[in-house]
Design an enzyme around this catalytic site. Structure first.
Site, PDB file in Angstrom:
ATOM      1  N   LYS A  97       2.428  10.103   7.817  1.00 38.11           N
ATOM      2  CA  LYS A  97       1.736   9.751   9.050  1.00 38.11           C
ATOM      3  C   LYS A  97       2.349  10.404  10.301  1.00 38.11           C
ATOM      4  CE  LYS A  97      -0.931   5.826   7.571  1.00 38.11           C
ATOM      5  NZ  LYS A  97      -0.595   5.198   6.306  1.00 38.11           N
ATOM      6  N   PHE A 155       0.854  -1.196   0.000  1.00 34.14           N
ATOM      7  CA  PHE A 155       0.000   0.000   0.000  1.00 34.14           C
ATOM      8  C   PHE A 155       0.882   1.235   0.000  1.00 34.14           C
ATOM      9  CE2 PHE A 155      -2.388   3.422   2.035  1.00 34.14           C
ATOM     10  CZ  PHE A 155      -3.533   3.424   1.249  1.00 34.14           C
ATOM     11  N   ASP A 181       9.250   2.704   1.580  1.00 32.06           N
ATOM     12  CA  ASP A 181       8.090   3.481   1.983  1.00 32.06           C
ATOM     13  C   ASP A 181       7.932   3.319   3.498  1.00 32.06           C
ATOM     14  OD1 ASP A 181       5.648   4.541   2.602  1.00 32.06           O
ATOM     15  OD2 ASP A 181       4.540   3.511   1.022  1.00 32.06           O
TER      16      ASP A 181
END
Ligand code: PLP
Length: 403
Positions: A248, A134, A219
């Site tokens: 985040k 993702f 990532d």
């Protein structure tokens, strides 16, 4: 029902939300409009790295808001220079670029890799990514992602991505060819249900990238900024990527993300990437406060210690209920459920005043504040146990009824 339940019809459907309206948060606790308290072990999908409304972030935002919201992306401001310097120094990177979301950071990394391919690899542009990965929901990031639910959405996707099974070095070795410019992976696949790379795999991936002359992009939008008990999860593996994406937790609750580049991956030139809110002064003030906190002596050690407490408690509970085995690093934990539906357990947990998230039909994810306490963890375990019992009972009753 709430008075404003009709108002929710004015929102385009996106994520399915429970009916609670949250009005206040402090640390590991959230309160709804009825005054009910919830222990938050999701923290906005791991964005509130220091918990809800942490003093250091609130004060940094207040100071910055009063002084200068934002001079605009085309001008320097002190926070921009400071955060780039500190983030690069702390992560051993050479350059940083600031954006507003993890998806944008991944887009930035993809663009940087393609630029590098034009300059150093005869125009190669294919990026090998992992199945079930993702990387966000912009069209490019969706194209890079291996999330099965994305496959049919918004076709046609951006070409130039090849998906291989995760934790399978042989498959990766076979996928890299003359058209490949980079390998892009999450050190822990978060959305896939908290699946960590094995040590051998990630170290092997780095060696493979070096020997084949392609870039390694990690990532770390979910795993970075202390979440796994190190500033970057790559440190746990003794691996160094050429490009790292952050998001985040970096903003501690406000929209901030970053692309970090090392060595000759630093090939971005003026005019190639930009955005109105890139490097926004207000958001960078929050980022500086978060980074300063996470780098304080003992902070990451404490995250590792809290992570152990969380894992020990969850493992014990899981064994008692025939669930598990537990996965993850630091304060990012995944609990696979045997037979029970994870969304059903998450709904039962909400009834018990606990927020946990179900990234997969049979996996619960725990991403509490990095500042969570032992007492918070112990209380979470009690509430989770009640939720598990509720769902097991319902399941037994249904089984009896249909027998
Ligand atoms: C959440 C996430 C993203 C996307 O971040 P957004 O801020 O939602 O765009 C990208 N990569 C990983 C690994 C993530 O967990």
């Amino acid at each position: 029902m709430r008075d404003d339940s009709l108002a929710s019809l004015r929102l385009m459907p996106s994520v399915a939300r429970p009916e609670q309206v949250f009005v206040r948060g402090q640390g590991s606790w959230l309160w709804d409009s009825e005054g009910r308290a919830y222990l938050d072990f999701t923290q906005g999908w791991a964005v509130n790295s220091l918990g809800h409304s942490p003093r250091v972030v609130v004060e940094a935002l207040q100071r910055q808001a009063e002084r200068l919201l934002n001079p605009g992306a085309a001008y320097y401001h002190p926070g921009l220079l400071k955060l780039a310097g500190r983030l690069c120094e702390a992560t051993g990177s050479d350059q940083a670029y600031f954006v507003s979301s993890g998806a944008e950071a991944c887009e930035g990394a993809i663009k940087l890799a393609r630029k590098w391919g034009q300059r150093h690899r005869e125009g190669a542009f294919t990026i090998v990514t992992a199945r079930h990965s993702f990387h966000g929901r912009t069209l490019g990031a969706m194209s890079a992602s291996g999330k099965p639910a994305f496959q049919q959405l918004f076709e046609p996707k951006l070409p130039g991505f090849e998906k291989v099974p995760y934790n399978d070095l042989e498959a990766l070795a076979q996928a890299i060819d003359a058209h490949t410019v980079a390998v892009m992976l999450e050190p822990v696949q978060g959305e896939a249900g908290v699946i960590p790379a094995t040590l051998d795999y990630l170290q092997g991936v780095e060696r493979l990238c070096r020997s084949r002359g392609v870039l390694l992009i990690l990532d770390e939008v979910q795993t970075g900024i202390g979440r796994c008990g190190a500033l970057l999860a790559e440190e746990l593996y003794g691996v160094r990527a050429d490009i790292v994406t952050l998001g985040k937790g970096l903003g501690g609750g406000v929209p901030l993300a970053a692309v970090l580049a090392r060595g000759n991956a630093c090939c971005q030139e003026p005019g190639e990437q930009g955005g109105t809110h890139h490097g926004n002064a207000l958001m960078l003030a929050a980022g500086l406060a978060v980074l300063k906190t996470v780098l304080e002596p003992g902070f990451l050690e404490q995250v590792r210690e809290l992570g152990e407490h969380l894992r020990d408690g969850l493992a014990l509970l899981a064994r008692r209920h025939g669930q598990g085995p537990l996965r993850g690093h630091g304060l990012l934990c995944g609990l696979p459920l045997q037979r029970l539906s994870a969304p059903a357990v998450a709904r039962a947990a909400l009834e018990e005043g606990l927020l946990v998230n179900a990234p997969q039909p049979h996996v619960l994810r725990f991403s509490p504040a990095l500042t969570v306490s032992h007492a918070n963890i112990d209380e979470m375990l009690r509430r989770l146990e009640r939720a598990l019992l509720r769902v097991s009972l319902t399941r037994q009753r249904e089984a009896l009824a249909s027998a």
